[in-house]
Enzyme design. Sequence first.
Site, PDB file in Angstrom:
ATOM      1  N   SER A 256     -15.616 -17.415 -30.798  1.00  0.00           N
ATOM      2  CA  SER A 256     -15.162 -17.936 -29.415  1.00  0.00           C
ATOM      3  C   SER A 256     -15.397 -19.292 -28.997  1.00  0.00           C
ATOM      4  CB  SER A 256     -16.150 -17.046 -28.346  1.00  0.00           C
ATOM      5  OG  SER A 256     -16.058 -16.823 -27.101  1.00  0.00           O
TER       6      SER A 256
ATOM      7  N   ASP B 248      -7.106 -29.675 -33.810  1.00  0.00           N
ATOM      8  CA  ASP B 248      -5.765 -29.645 -33.458  1.00  0.00           C
ATOM      9  C   ASP B 248      -5.663 -31.334 -33.017  1.00  0.00           C
ATOM     10  OD1 ASP B 248      -5.150 -27.198 -33.782  1.00  0.00           O
ATOM     11  OD2 ASP B 248      -4.930 -26.703 -31.686  1.00  0.00           O
TER      12      ASP B 248
ATOM     13  N   LYS C  77     -12.071 -14.885 -32.364  1.00  0.00           N
ATOM     14  CA  LYS C  77     -12.292 -14.407 -31.066  1.00  0.00           C
ATOM     15  C   LYS C  77     -11.573 -15.212 -30.234  1.00  0.00           C
ATOM     16  CE  LYS C  77     -15.395 -12.750 -27.286  1.00  0.00           C
ATOM     17  NZ  LYS C  77     -15.147 -13.839 -26.386  1.00  0.00           N
TER      18      LYS C  77
END
Length: 545
Positions: free
Chosen positions: A289, A300, A314
């Site tokens: 999460s 990224d 998740k």
Amino acid sequence: MAPFFKKKYIIPILASAFIFVGASFKNDFFEIAKQIEIFTTLFKELNTNYVDETNPGELMDSAIKGMLASLDPYTVYFNEQDVLRFKINNTGEYTGIGALITRKQDKLIIKEIYKNFPADKAGFKPGDEIIQIGDVLLSDFKEDASQLLKGAKNTKIDIKYIRQGKVNTAQIILDEVEIKSVPFFTKIDEKTGYIVLAHFNKKASNETKEALESLKRQGAERIILDLRGNPGGLLNEAVNICNLFVPKNEVIVTTKSKIENHNNTYKTAFDPVDTQIPLVIIVNGRSASASEIVSGALQDLDRAVIVGSRSFGKGLVQKPIDLTYNTQLKVTISRYYTPSGRCIQALDYAHKDKNGAATRTSEKNYNAFKTRKGRTVYDGGGVSPDIELKESNTSVITDALLKNDGIFNYVTRYYYKNPNLGDKIPTITDADYQDFKLFLKAEKFSFDTETELALKNTLAVAKKEKIDDTISTEYQQLLNALQKSEETQLDKNKEEIKKIIVEEIIKRYQYQEGFYQYYIKNNSEIQKSIDILNNTTNYKNILKI
């Protein structure tokens, strides 16, 4: 739960309120109103006519939780006691005993003691089995017994417990307990700072910032952020932690839903602490999460090298909604997407198999995305590290030993057989490991692997169908073969298991602090992270900077 006669006046009011929700809801309104009326009538008639006395509160609690279980494991109903526990998880503060406990049959088992908190001061140890709290015998108390260990500060609670087969009594004086999001940080060497981020409660970003700034003042020129085992928490805290390392107004995560109000873009809102300091983040299969928002976003943005094993996967966002009578619904409202546009949700709860289990996204169906510098990353199964380390994954047999307390119970016995170990680092020899295996046999330890559970279920069905005598010989042969296989797996994974035994022993004698001091010198993932940071050229090549 309130008596039923109060409920029947609330339902029509709630139903009428639905009319004003909007056009998107109108198509479903009749069906929802119809099902509410059916359930209301059923609930009334059931409680009125059932042959024995019913408990309306328990019935409703079970009905609600059963309904939500058909969706996903994160959409849950909280009764009043659950709401209190949820708030503790998010704030990190409560008044209690300062220990990690689990329920096992008619006992509360103390799994870990936090140094200098009430349980520690009262002399409790991991492995102690609480059987009575005040006047309440836990064998007669089927509700959440941990609530009996909470209350006002300075409340005195008498406790009866079992230690090594002997019944003891003690008194605990409740005090304020703070669960730190950053339980440990330090300089590993002259240039490297190390931060453990264990939770994402409301203090997570502040504690991480304080740790980062402290390490920089001490001369740290690069950082290792350890997210292993961090199950997640508050989304905003994940964004704020990313903000420590990236500029203001950077998109960290977007959430997408069928409901327009739940579509949001979360950007960094503050000036960063350091946008240039080299950063390695360690993750594993229990990093979930919010941990995946931090690791996925910084991957990224080519801001950090991710090390370890694939994270949990998740990618769903929940929102708590207050209900009547101090209850609450935590409902999945959206999916989150990292800056490259990927969702790392691993399980598809909308499409379940014939057994009702969510289907896992196949690796061949992963979609490719690009980081800011053009590196390829994938969605669908958690955050895949830039540098994958085999040692970050534990074997099936080790997972079974951890889940079912095989190692925990052995270390409890070890602790009382070796009371004077103190600050020394234990050595688990081959003879000790053989003793561990004999301990498992003597305790009739059940690994409960998927294979073992399937075999036991087969016998249970056979007994029900009264054909167990027919297959008893074959069953025993399969069981013996399985046990032999488990013995082989214990030997095959000996070094991995020995390492975890040593770590558990250190926690018994030296608490969490001593464990982390040992960890920074002996953990292979941390050492690999240092190696990456030591090689500036390789670090830059990984990130294409």
